[in-house]
Scaffold this active site. Structure first.
Site, PDB file in Angstrom:
ATOM      1  N   LYS A  15       1.122  -1.142  -0.122  1.00  0.00           N
ATOM      2  CA  LYS A  15       0.062  -0.309   0.286  1.00  0.00           C
ATOM      3  C   LYS A  15       1.040   1.365   0.001  1.00  0.00           C
ATOM      4  CE  LYS A  15      -2.659  -1.347   3.921  1.00  0.00           C
ATOM      5  NZ  LYS A  15      -1.835  -2.144   4.087  1.00  0.00           N
ATOM      6  N   ARG A  90      -9.062   1.222   9.915  1.00  0.00           N
ATOM      7  CA  ARG A  90      -8.161  -0.204   9.801  1.00  0.00           C
ATOM      8  C   ARG A  90      -9.527  -0.542  10.801  1.00  0.00           C
ATOM      9  NH1 ARG A  90      -2.179   0.921   8.967  1.00  0.00           N
ATOM     10  NH2 ARG A  90      -1.779  -0.979   9.641  1.00  0.00           N
ATOM     11  N   ARG A 129      11.729  -5.966   4.092  1.00  0.00           N
ATOM     12  CA  ARG A 129      11.299  -4.868   3.848  1.00  0.00           C
ATOM     13  C   ARG A 129      12.168  -3.335   4.500  1.00  0.00           C
ATOM     14  NH1 ARG A 129       5.223  -2.487   5.040  1.00  0.00           N
ATOM     15  NH2 ARG A 129       5.617  -2.280   6.430  1.00  0.00           N
ATOM     16  N   ARG A 162      11.832  -1.846  10.332  1.00  0.00           N
ATOM     17  CA  ARG A 162      11.244  -1.467  11.445  1.00  0.00           C
ATOM     18  C   ARG A 162      11.081  -2.224  12.676  1.00  0.00           C
ATOM     19  NH1 ARG A 162       5.598   0.486   7.912  1.00  0.00           N
ATOM     20  NH2 ARG A 162       4.470  -0.223   9.678  1.00  0.00           N
ATOM     21  N   ARG A 173       1.107  -8.554  13.452  1.00  0.00           N
ATOM     22  CA  ARG A 173      -0.324  -7.073  12.988  1.00  0.00           C
ATOM     23  C   ARG A 173      -1.287  -8.434  11.322  1.00  0.00           C
ATOM     24  NH1 ARG A 173       5.454  -4.660  10.620  1.00  0.00           N
ATOM     25  NH2 ARG A 173       3.322  -3.190   8.693  1.00  0.00           N
TER      26      ARG A 173
HETATM   27  P1  AMP Z   1       1.574   1.166   8.295  1.00  0.00           P
HETATM   28  O1  AMP Z   1       2.692   2.030   9.283  1.00  0.00           O
HETATM   29  O2  AMP Z   1       0.286   1.387   8.125  1.00  0.00           O
HETATM   30  O3  AMP Z   1       1.702  -0.333   8.477  1.00  0.00           O
HETATM   31  O4  AMP Z   1       0.621   1.198  10.801  1.00  0.00           O
HETATM   32  C1  AMP Z   1       1.587   0.987  11.496  1.00  0.00           C
HETATM   33  C2  AMP Z   1       0.953   0.743  12.775  1.00  0.00           C
HETATM   34  O5  AMP Z   1       0.183   1.950  13.108  1.00  0.00           O
HETATM   35  C3  AMP Z   1      -0.164  -0.340  13.053  1.00  0.00           C
HETATM   36  O6  AMP Z   1       1.005  -1.773  13.568  1.00  0.00           O
HETATM   37  C4  AMP Z   1      -0.501   0.122  14.475  1.00  0.00           C
HETATM   38  O7  AMP Z   1      -0.206  -0.378  15.162  1.00  0.00           O
HETATM   39  C5  AMP Z   1      -0.642   1.824  14.233  1.00  0.00           C
HETATM   40  N1  AMP Z   1      -1.315   2.328  13.072  1.00  0.00           N
HETATM   41  C6  AMP Z   1      -1.824   2.527  11.214  1.00  0.00           C
HETATM   42  N2  AMP Z   1      -2.621   3.279  11.208  1.00  0.00           N
HETATM   43  C7  AMP Z   1      -3.797   2.776  12.300  1.00  0.00           C
HETATM   44  C8  AMP Z   1      -5.400   2.576  12.230  1.00  0.00           C
HETATM   45  N3  AMP Z   1      -6.002   3.474  11.343  1.00  0.00           N
HETATM   46  N4  AMP Z   1      -5.991   2.513  13.471  1.00  0.00           N
HETATM   47  C9  AMP Z   1      -5.163   2.182  14.079  1.00  0.00           C
HETATM   48  N5  AMP Z   1      -3.292   2.279  14.086  1.00  0.00           N
HETATM   49  C10 AMP Z   1      -3.430   2.213  13.895  1.00  0.00           C
END
Ligand code: AMP
Length: 216
Positions: A15, A90, A129, A162, A173
């Site tokens: 994404k 989410r 990654r 990360r 996750r």
């Molecule tokens: P991402 O970079 O989108 O994979 O997000 C990294 C982490 O941020 C996720 O695993 C969640 O812990 C938190 N996170 C990101 N977006 C959301 C969301 N919309 N709602 C809740 N937690 C989020």
């Protein structure tokens, strides 16, 4: 009317990579909830400290905190014609909150491209990654390697892995995605907004399918 695109899909499906390409191609701002949290963590804000305690465990940050952060971001002038939302919503609570926010701003969720891939593909993608420190550009050691190991092709900054891409957190996750985010596929399908895209294809093919789904 401002049109918001919601990029839906499991962690590791690409994404973020696609959002950066599509944002550059369309001029829409790329609004990534994960990047916003990471920016807060880097700047050691109160929101960052709270978010970190969930992110490090692979859990979702609570809805109210996340919704407030996105509300602030999409209220900024650069989103007045719309935005590309990556990682938000989410949960179904967040999706309903987004409808309310956009009704308030006079906008709507336009298209919801749903990028899918098998669980084994996701685990493999997250494990290899690498992200750039300056702007979060994403690389993969096998599928999308940087020209020079450890250095971002776009801005020359250092690449890092990360913390939440570690094996134990990745598993959690993905579980959290299937339990809390996957119901959004049915949510947007019922509303006639979903457009399914095969995320196991090469990056360029996924981009082409996305642009076709967005009619751009
Ligand atoms: P991402 O970079 O989108 O994979 O997000 C990294 C982490 O941020 C996720 O695993 C969640 O812990 C938190 N996170 C990101 N977006 C959301 C969301 N919309 N709602 C809740 N937690 C989020």
């Amino acid at each position: 009317m401002p049109a918001f695109i919601v990029l839906l899909g499991p962690p590791g499906v690409g994404k973020g990579t696609q959002a950066k390409i599509i944002a550059a191609a369309t001029g829409l701002p790329h609004v990534s909830s994960g990047d916003l949290f990471r920016e807060n963590i880097k700047n050691e804000t109160e929101l960052g400290r709270l978010a970190q305690s969930y992110i490090s465990k692979g859990e979702l940050v609570p809805d109210d905190v996340t919704i407030g952060m996105i509300r602030d971001r999409i209220s900024r002038p650069d989103c007045k014609s719309g935005a590309l939302l990556d990682g938000f919503p989410r949960t179904t609570v967040q999706a309903a909150a987004l409808e309310n926010l956009l009704a308030e701003f006079g906008g709507k969720v336009d298209t919801v491209p749903y990028i899918s891939a098998s669980e084994s593909t996701l685990v493999e993608r997250l494990g290899g990654r690498w992200n750039c420190k300056a702007q979060g550009h994403v690389f993969h050691e096998k599928h999308n390697p940087p020209k020079q190991a450890g250095v971002c092709d776009f801005d020359g900054s250092e690449l890092y892995q990360r913390d939440d891409d570690k094996a134990e957190t990745v598993t959690r996750r993905i579980q959290v995605y299937f339990a809390q985010t996957a119901p959004l596929v049915a949510y947007y399908r019922e509303r006639g907004r979903l457009s399914e895209i095969d995320g196991a294809q090469p990056i360029e093919k996924v981009t082409a399918d996305l642009l076709a789904a967005l009619k751009m």
